[in-house]
Design a protein around this motif. Structure first.
Motif, PDB file in Angstrom:
ATOM      1  N   VAL A 133     -10.051   5.673   0.598  1.00 50.74           N
ATOM      2  CA  VAL A 133      -9.835   4.409  -0.099  1.00 50.74           C
ATOM      3  C   VAL A 133      -9.050   3.440   0.773  1.00 50.74           C
TER       4      VAL A 133
ATOM      5  N   ASN B 108     -13.003  -2.375  -6.167  1.00 49.85           N
ATOM      6  CA  ASN B 108     -11.929  -1.528  -5.663  1.00 49.85           C
ATOM      7  C   ASN B 108     -10.642  -1.929  -6.375  1.00 49.85           C
TER       8      ASN B 108
ATOM      9  N   TRP C 186       0.824  -1.211   0.000  1.00 50.60           N
ATOM     10  CA  TRP C 186       0.000   0.000   0.000  1.00 50.60           C
ATOM     11  C   TRP C 186       0.858   1.260   0.000  1.00 50.60           C
TER      12      TRP C 186
ATOM     13  N   THR D  74     -10.082  -0.528   1.550  1.00 50.61           N
ATOM     14  CA  THR D  74      -9.223  -1.571   1.016  1.00 50.61           C
ATOM     15  C   THR D  74      -8.781  -2.493   2.141  1.00 50.61           C
TER      16      THR D  74
ATOM     17  N   LEU E 121      -7.638  -0.856  -6.286  1.00 52.98           N
ATOM     18  CA  LEU E 121      -6.428  -0.899  -5.468  1.00 52.98           C
ATOM     19  C   LEU E 121      -6.322  -2.214  -4.699  1.00 52.98           C
ATOM     20  N   TYR E 122      -7.461  -2.805  -4.348  1.00 54.19           N
ATOM     21  CA  TYR E 122      -7.424  -4.114  -3.688  1.00 54.19           C
ATOM     22  C   TYR E 122      -6.746  -5.142  -4.584  1.00 54.19           C
TER      23      TYR E 122
ATOM     24  N   ILE F 234     -15.021  -4.959  -2.461  1.00 56.68           N
ATOM     25  CA  ILE F 234     -13.613  -5.055  -2.824  1.00 56.68           C
ATOM     26  C   ILE F 234     -13.423  -5.433  -4.285  1.00 56.68           C
TER      27      ILE F 234
END
Length: 294
Positions: free
Chosen positions: A214, A242, A89, A218, A244-245, A239
């Motif tokens: 966010v 999402n 992350w 996540t 970024l997940y 998710i």
């Protein structure tokens, strides 16, 4: 009469690809600049960039102990989960936030040194790769402590509910394509957001506000494994939309011996291709204006 052809020549994919090719070829320049950024940040510090590792390790340890108790997770499986999630992350976050200020931060060099814009983007991403490498030391330490649990099929929850993860094995090699996709996306994110933020200076502040939201959406400090049947259904839907997940999971999953859903790979590959397409269009149309905007 001649201004139109000149302007058209500036806004061409040929100029764009030349910029990219020349930028990647100048690897000694952006690699040196990226390393100097880290050295300058920790100048006169005794342990230098390893403060990055310590800060990330302390944060992961503190939140790992807290949330494992709150969510009834096994500390020997949840600590590697949250540690690896933080490491990935932090890389994504830095590529977004620092990438948005890539050209703004390099204003002096852009005006004084005739270099491809790609050099400054690669400088930013390379700096994040070096920081990621420092943080991986934490992963190795946590892995050595938890290898007895992660080395075989395991559940993350104390009551052994939720998915059964296969455990560490040859599947760890999938971290290589996952990491390549992550870094490749970091380049287009820094390039695209850098151009937009140079023109509209409010964008970095907007991005900083959004990424905080966010982050909690996540699965970094929480895992879908701990959700109940109804919560797991809602969380699964959340998710899956999402992006970024999925970027986190294609790197974190192999490092923890978890099976990465094929859908995550499809989304990551698709977003990487789409992002590069948009970034190339932005580069084609606005590359020549960046030096004026800064």
């Amino acid at each position: 009469m001649t201004s139109a052809p000149i302007e058209s020549d500036r806004r061409s994919f040929a100029r764009t690809f030349t910029d990219l090719k020349t930028g990647f070829a100048n690897h000694e320049l952006w690699a040196h600049l990226g390393w100097q950024d880290i050295k300058q940040r920790y100048r006169r510090s005794v342990i230098g960039p390893f403060w990055i590792t310590i800060a990330t390790g302390v944060m992961a340890l503190g939140l790992g102990i807290l949330y494992s108790a709150l969510f009834h997770m096994k500390i020997e499986t949840f600590l590697p989960y949250i540690t690896t999630g933080f490491i990935v992350w932090n890389f994504i976050l830095a590529c977004i936030t620092e990438g948005a200020e890539t050209f703004i931060a390099n204003e002096g060099m852009i005006k004084q040194m005739p270099a491809p814009l790609t050099v400054y983007v690669l400088r930013t991403v390379w700096r994040q790769v070096l920081m990621l490498a420092h943080n991986l030391i934490i992963y190795v330490i946590v892995l050595l402590v938890s290898i007895g649990t992660l080395g075989s099929p395991y559940h993350m929850s104390e009551d052994n509910s939720g998915p059964l993860h296969p455990g560490l094995g040859f599947g760890m090699l999938m971290v290589i394509p996952g990491f390549i996709l992550l870094v490749t996306s970091g380049v287009w994110v820094s390039l695209l957001f850098g151009i937009i933020s140079t023109r509209f200076r409010d964008i970095p502040q907007v991005i900083n506000s959004l990424v905080q939201l966010v982050f909690y959406m996540t699965p970094i400090v929480w895992s879908p494994d701990v959700l109940g049947e109804r919560g797991r259904s809602i969380g699964h839907t959340a998710i899956q939309f999402n992006p970024l997940y999925h970027y986190v999971q294609v790197v974190r999953g192999p490092l923890l011996g978890q099976q990465v859903d094929w859908w995550s790979w499809v989304i990551v590959i698709g977003l990487t291709a789409l992002g590069w397409g948009i970034a190339l269009l932005a580069m084609k149309n606005y590359r020549s204006r960046v030096s004026y905007w800064v």
